[in-house]
Design a protein around this motif. Structure first.
Motif, PDB file in Angstrom:
ATOM      1  N   LEU A 197       5.074  30.537  54.742  1.00 52.44           N
ATOM      2  CA  LEU A 197       6.161  31.046  53.899  1.00 52.44           C
ATOM      3  C   LEU A 197       7.432  30.223  54.045  1.00 52.44           C
ATOM      4  O   LEU A 197       8.155  30.011  53.090  1.00 52.44           O
ATOM      5  N   TYR A 198       7.719  29.810  55.250  1.00 51.21           N
ATOM      6  CA  TYR A 198       8.965  29.083  55.492  1.00 51.21           C
ATOM      7  C   TYR A 198       8.727  27.648  55.922  1.00 51.21           C
ATOM      8  O   TYR A 198       9.364  27.140  56.832  1.00 51.21           O
ATOM      9  N   LYS A 199       7.752  27.009  55.262  1.00 55.91           N
ATOM     10  CA  LYS A 199       7.482  25.605  55.599  1.00 55.91           C
ATOM     11  C   LYS A 199       8.694  24.747  55.226  1.00 55.91           C
ATOM     12  O   LYS A 199       9.515  25.137  54.392  1.00 55.91           O
ATOM     13  N   ASP A 200       8.758  23.580  55.831  1.00 60.10           N
ATOM     14  CA  ASP A 200       9.904  22.703  55.592  1.00 60.10           C
ATOM     15  C   ASP A 200       9.832  22.048  54.222  1.00 60.10           C
ATOM     16  O   ASP A 200       8.755  21.885  53.659  1.00 60.10           O
ATOM     17  N   HIS A 201      11.008  21.648  53.738  1.00 66.07           N
ATOM     18  CA  HIS A 201      11.060  20.876  52.500  1.00 66.07           C
ATOM     19  C   HIS A 201      10.441  19.509  52.769  1.00 66.07           C
ATOM     20  O   HIS A 201      10.372  19.057  53.909  1.00 66.07           O
ATOM     21  N   LEU A 234       6.614  11.145  38.262  1.00 63.22           N
ATOM     22  CA  LEU A 234       7.330  12.407  38.371  1.00 63.22           C
ATOM     23  C   LEU A 234       7.023  13.063  39.716  1.00 63.22           C
ATOM     24  O   LEU A 234       5.864  13.170  40.097  1.00 63.22           O
ATOM     25  N   VAL A 248      20.934  10.579  42.900  1.00 64.55           N
ATOM     26  CA  VAL A 248      21.825  11.584  43.446  1.00 64.55           C
ATOM     27  C   VAL A 248      21.670  11.639  44.967  1.00 64.55           C
ATOM     28  O   VAL A 248      20.559  11.758  45.480  1.00 64.55           O
ATOM     29  N   ARG A 273      13.526  10.702  45.313  1.00 61.82           N
ATOM     30  CA  ARG A 273      12.425  11.374  44.622  1.00 61.82           C
ATOM     31  C   ARG A 273      12.720  11.374  43.126  1.00 61.82           C
ATOM     32  O   ARG A 273      13.804  11.760  42.698  1.00 61.82           O
ATOM     33  N   ILE A 292      12.837  12.753  39.649  1.00 64.16           N
ATOM     34  CA  ILE A 292      12.751  14.114  39.081  1.00 64.16           C
ATOM     35  C   ILE A 292      12.519  14.111  37.576  1.00 64.16           C
ATOM     36  O   ILE A 292      12.372  15.154  36.970  1.00 64.16           O
ATOM     37  N   ASP A 318      16.580  12.316  42.962  1.00 68.31           N
ATOM     38  CA  ASP A 318      17.410  13.109  43.850  1.00 68.31           C
ATOM     39  C   ASP A 318      17.001  12.826  45.292  1.00 68.31           C
ATOM     40  O   ASP A 318      16.115  12.005  45.529  1.00 68.31           O
ATOM     41  N   SER A 334      22.195  19.700  40.507  1.00 67.13           N
ATOM     42  CA  SER A 334      23.498  19.048  40.338  1.00 67.13           C
ATOM     43  C   SER A 334      23.405  17.697  39.650  1.00 67.13           C
ATOM     44  O   SER A 334      24.281  16.855  39.822  1.00 67.13           O
ATOM     45  N   GLN A 348      12.519  19.673  37.825  1.00 71.49           N
ATOM     46  CA  GLN A 348      12.280  19.247  39.217  1.00 71.49           C
ATOM     47  C   GLN A 348      13.575  19.132  40.016  1.00 71.49           C
ATOM     48  O   GLN A 348      13.548  19.090  41.241  1.00 71.49           O
ATOM     49  N   GLY A 349      14.694  19.037  39.312  1.00 73.41           N
ATOM     50  CA  GLY A 349      15.984  18.875  39.989  1.00 73.41           C
ATOM     51  C   GLY A 349      16.539  20.171  40.558  1.00 73.41           C
ATOM     52  O   GLY A 349      17.557  20.152  41.242  1.00 73.41           O
ATOM     53  N   ARG A 384      16.899  22.851  43.212  1.00 72.45           N
ATOM     54  CA  ARG A 384      16.572  22.945  44.633  1.00 72.45           C
ATOM     55  C   ARG A 384      16.777  24.369  45.127  1.00 72.45           C
ATOM     56  O   ARG A 384      17.809  24.985  44.868  1.00 72.45           O
ATOM     57  N   PHE A 385      15.787  24.869  45.852  1.00 70.35           N
ATOM     58  CA  PHE A 385      15.828  26.200  46.458  1.00 70.35           C
ATOM     59  C   PHE A 385      16.005  26.059  47.961  1.00 70.35           C
ATOM     60  O   PHE A 385      15.716  25.007  48.525  1.00 70.35           O
ATOM     61  N   LYS A 386      16.435  27.136  48.584  1.00 72.77           N
ATOM     62  CA  LYS A 386      16.558  27.111  50.040  1.00 72.77           C
ATOM     63  C   LYS A 386      15.159  27.106  50.661  1.00 72.77           C
ATOM     64  O   LYS A 386      14.886  26.378  51.597  1.00 72.77           O
ATOM     65  N   VAL A 387      14.269  27.944  50.107  1.00 73.88           N
ATOM     66  CA  VAL A 387      12.918  28.064  50.645  1.00 73.88           C
ATOM     67  C   VAL A 387      11.982  27.088  49.908  1.00 73.88           C
ATOM     68  O   VAL A 387      11.854  27.148  48.689  1.00 73.88           O
ATOM     69  N   ALA A 388      11.328  26.200  50.660  1.00 74.81           N
ATOM     70  CA  ALA A 388      10.484  25.160  50.070  1.00 74.81           C
ATOM     71  C   ALA A 388       9.325  25.735  49.254  1.00 74.81           C
ATOM     72  O   ALA A 388       8.996  25.234  48.184  1.00 74.81           O
ATOM     73  N   GLU A 439      10.400  26.856  45.854  1.00 75.43           N
ATOM     74  CA  GLU A 439      10.594  25.701  44.971  1.00 75.43           C
ATOM     75  C   GLU A 439       9.249  25.219  44.424  1.00 75.43           C
ATOM     76  O   GLU A 439       9.114  24.898  43.248  1.00 75.43           O
TER      77      GLU A 439
END
Lengths: 123, 183
Positions: free
Chosen positions: A25-29, A58, A85, A103, A105, A117, B48, B68-69, B71-75, B78
């Protein structure tokens, strides 16, 4: 004795399950900086790909080289073809040749530019 | 000869058009949206790098945001947003087009003025009419534009599975902020 073992196993399963669930649920970006780029080329090249409808890049990590044509807050535009960005406000002189990893987008039809971004400068 | 004259006239008209066309644009506008439900994980994202162009001769406005641009806090949120709900690989952009119906360059000043916008919004392959108020503030050669409106995922054929539907609000509040520079 047997009861104790069962209890231990059940506890272990629960703990592991909760940990795996939480990690899911809270995996890293994604860490774009550490990913290997699937494209490495000029701003013109990547813009040409998207302008002709090829959108394979993409959501992929790319490295783009070009000369700075505009700086707007946290974003830098390369050769009027790719906008990158960054996380922080950028101060780069117009005309500087730079290499950016970020990346992809997508493609912006209004300005006819490709956007990146999570960008960062690489040497 | 006649062709040459026509060509010249067309060229002249084009030049006049160029002089009159006052364009304000940005590539770094900000769009936020929120669909949070109290006591559940917040459902909120920010983009942004939104592009926008405003023509101050006619009041015409267009804006494009790449899905795709956002962004969420939780991956994981997203990932679901892109893959399951917005299907961003298939529908990579959201586009707003239209015009500020009561636009009058003379009413622009360094204090915020409210105008009416009427146009369309295209998301997830579906185009819907959009009517909202926009605030414009002229600061030197820059123009600040902001707006806020509510969208419903159902209107854009975005299906939210029942298992999470109680954690995502039915009405999504969208806020946009642009600092447009004269072109």
């Amino acid at each position: 004795m047997k009861k104790k073992t069962v209890f231990l196993v059940v506890t272990l399963v629960l703990v592991v399950g909760a940990y795996v669930g939480y990690k899911y649920l809270y995996k890293d970006h994604r860490n774009i900086a550490e990913e290997t780029a699937v494209f490495n080329g000029s701003a013109e090249e990547i813009q040409g790909q998207f302008a002709s409808g090829q959108e394979e890049l993409l959501n992929q990590t790319v490295i783009v080289t070009g000369s700075v044509s505009q700086v707007e807050g946290t974003s830098i535009t390369l050769d009027d073809k790719v906008q990158c960005v960054f996380a922080e406000t950028m101060e780069v002189a117009i005309g500087t040749e730079i290499k950016v990893k970020g990346r992809c987008i997508g493609y912006d039809d209004l300005f006819e530019i490709v956007k990146l971004d999570q960008s960062q400068l690489i040497n | 000869m006649k062709n040459n004259i026509t060509y010249l006239i067309v060229l002249l008209l084009l030049c006049v058009g160029q002089v009159n066309a006052q364009k304000y644009a940005t590539k770094s506008g900000v769009i936020d949206f929120e669909a949070s439900v109290p006591s559940f994980e917040e459902v909120k994202a920010k983009n942004s790098s939104v592009s926008a162009i405003l023509n101050t001769a006619t009041g015409e406005f267009a804006s494009l945001a790449l899905i795709q641009g956002f962004r969420f806090k939780v991956a994981l949120m997203e990932e679901h947003f892109n893959e399951n709900y917005m299907e961003s690989a298939q529908y990579p952009k959201a586009i707003v087009k239209g015009s500020i119906t009561d636009f009058d360059a003379g009413r622009l000043s360094d204090t915020t003025t409210e105008f009416n916008f009427k146009g369309t919004i295209a998301i997830h392959g579906v185009t819907q009419p959009l009517e909202t108020k926009v605030n414009l503030t002229k600061l030197g050669d820059q123009m600040e534009m902001s707006t806020s409106f509510i969208l419903k995922p159902g209107d854009f054929d975005i299906k939210i599975p029942s298992i999470v539907s109680n954690k995502i609000a039915d009405e999504v509040t969208v806020t946009a902020m642009y600092t447009l520079s004269q072109k």
